[in-house]
Scaffold this motif. Structure first.
Motif, PDB file in Angstrom:
ATOM      1  N   LYS A  22       0.837  -1.207   0.000  1.00  0.00           N
ATOM      2  CA  LYS A  22       0.000   0.000   0.000  1.00  0.00           C
ATOM      3  C   LYS A  22       0.871   1.256   0.000  1.00  0.00           C
ATOM      4  O   LYS A  22       0.562   2.241  -0.681  1.00  0.00           O
ATOM      5  N   GLU A  25       2.271   1.759  -3.479  1.00  0.00           N
ATOM      6  CA  GLU A  25       1.263   2.343  -4.377  1.00  0.00           C
ATOM      7  C   GLU A  25       1.103   3.836  -4.113  1.00  0.00           C
ATOM      8  O   GLU A  25       0.994   4.636  -5.047  1.00  0.00           O
ATOM      9  N   LYS A  26       1.099   4.209  -2.848  1.00  0.00           N
ATOM     10  CA  LYS A  26       0.987   5.630  -2.480  1.00  0.00           C
ATOM     11  C   LYS A  26       2.211   6.394  -2.973  1.00  0.00           C
ATOM     12  O   LYS A  26       2.094   7.535  -3.451  1.00  0.00           O
ATOM     13  N   THR A  28       3.916   5.753  -5.604  1.00  0.00           N
ATOM     14  CA  THR A  28       3.751   5.934  -7.046  1.00  0.00           C
ATOM     15  C   THR A  28       2.948   7.202  -7.329  1.00  0.00           C
ATOM     16  O   THR A  28       3.337   8.021  -8.176  1.00  0.00           O
ATOM     17  N   GLU A  29       1.862   7.376  -6.615  1.00  0.00           N
ATOM     18  CA  GLU A  29       1.029   8.571  -6.811  1.00  0.00           C
ATOM     19  C   GLU A  29       1.780   9.839  -6.423  1.00  0.00           C
ATOM     20  O   GLU A  29       1.688  10.858  -7.113  1.00  0.00           O
ATOM     21  N   GLN A 109       5.822  -3.156  -8.118  1.00  0.00           N
ATOM     22  CA  GLN A 109       5.464  -1.777  -7.773  1.00  0.00           C
ATOM     23  C   GLN A 109       6.714  -0.951  -7.482  1.00  0.00           C
ATOM     24  O   GLN A 109       6.822   0.196  -7.910  1.00  0.00           O
TER      25      GLN A 109
END
Length: 161
Positions: A22, A25-26, A28-29, A109
């Protein structure tokens, strides 16, 4: 008792790696949106999770060592599955597959994040190259012409300093 500790360690590792996924993924943003301060804070949080993973992995390793005490030189979960009851082996297999899949996702990721950062760095380097003046000629010049370029401030490095 080692089986219980091993199962518990694997379950904790799965939960921690889910949280790390998680976070990835954060990240990446945040990288896409160029939010560097938030990214730095997230990296600090990620570091704490990584430290927890290391600590739990030590407990997992100790449980494997206790379980395989003298039975085998190989210290793997696959080896452990041969020396435990069938129900425990199935549980270990399920947890192993779940953790393996999660680690693969996390690696993908993180690879994406690394590529995004490299692209950002390439863009920054390109922008800097565009801003810096380029010399007019790349050939050797007469000493008088070189001296004139020095006086015009075209060299960044002052070797006399």
């Amino acid at each position: 008792m080692s089986i219980g500790i091993l199962v518990e360690s694997l379950q904790k590792l799965i939960k921690l790696h889910e949280q790390l996924f998680k976070i990835a993924e954060k990240k990446t943003e945040l990288i896409k949106n160029n939010e560097l301060e938030e990214l730095q804070q997230l990296v600090k949080v990620e570091t704490k999770y990584v430290q927890a993973v290391r600590q739990i992995d030590k407990a997992r390793t100790q449980a494997v060592d206790e379980l395989l005490d003298g039975k085998s030189d190989e210290r793997t979960l696959t080896t452990c599955m041969r020396f435990v009851p069938k129900e425990s082996a199935e549980t270990l297999q399920r947890l192993f597959e779940q953790l393996s899949a999660l680690l693969s996702q996390l690696k993908r990721q993180n690879d994406l994040n690394q590529q995004l950062i490299q692209h950002s760095l390439q863009f920054v380097n390109f922008s800097i190259d565009m801003l810096l003046p380029e010399p007019d000629e790349f050939n050797y010049e007469s000493p008088t012409k070189v001296d004139r370029n020095v006086n015009q401030g075209r060299f960044i490095f002052d070797s006399k300093a």
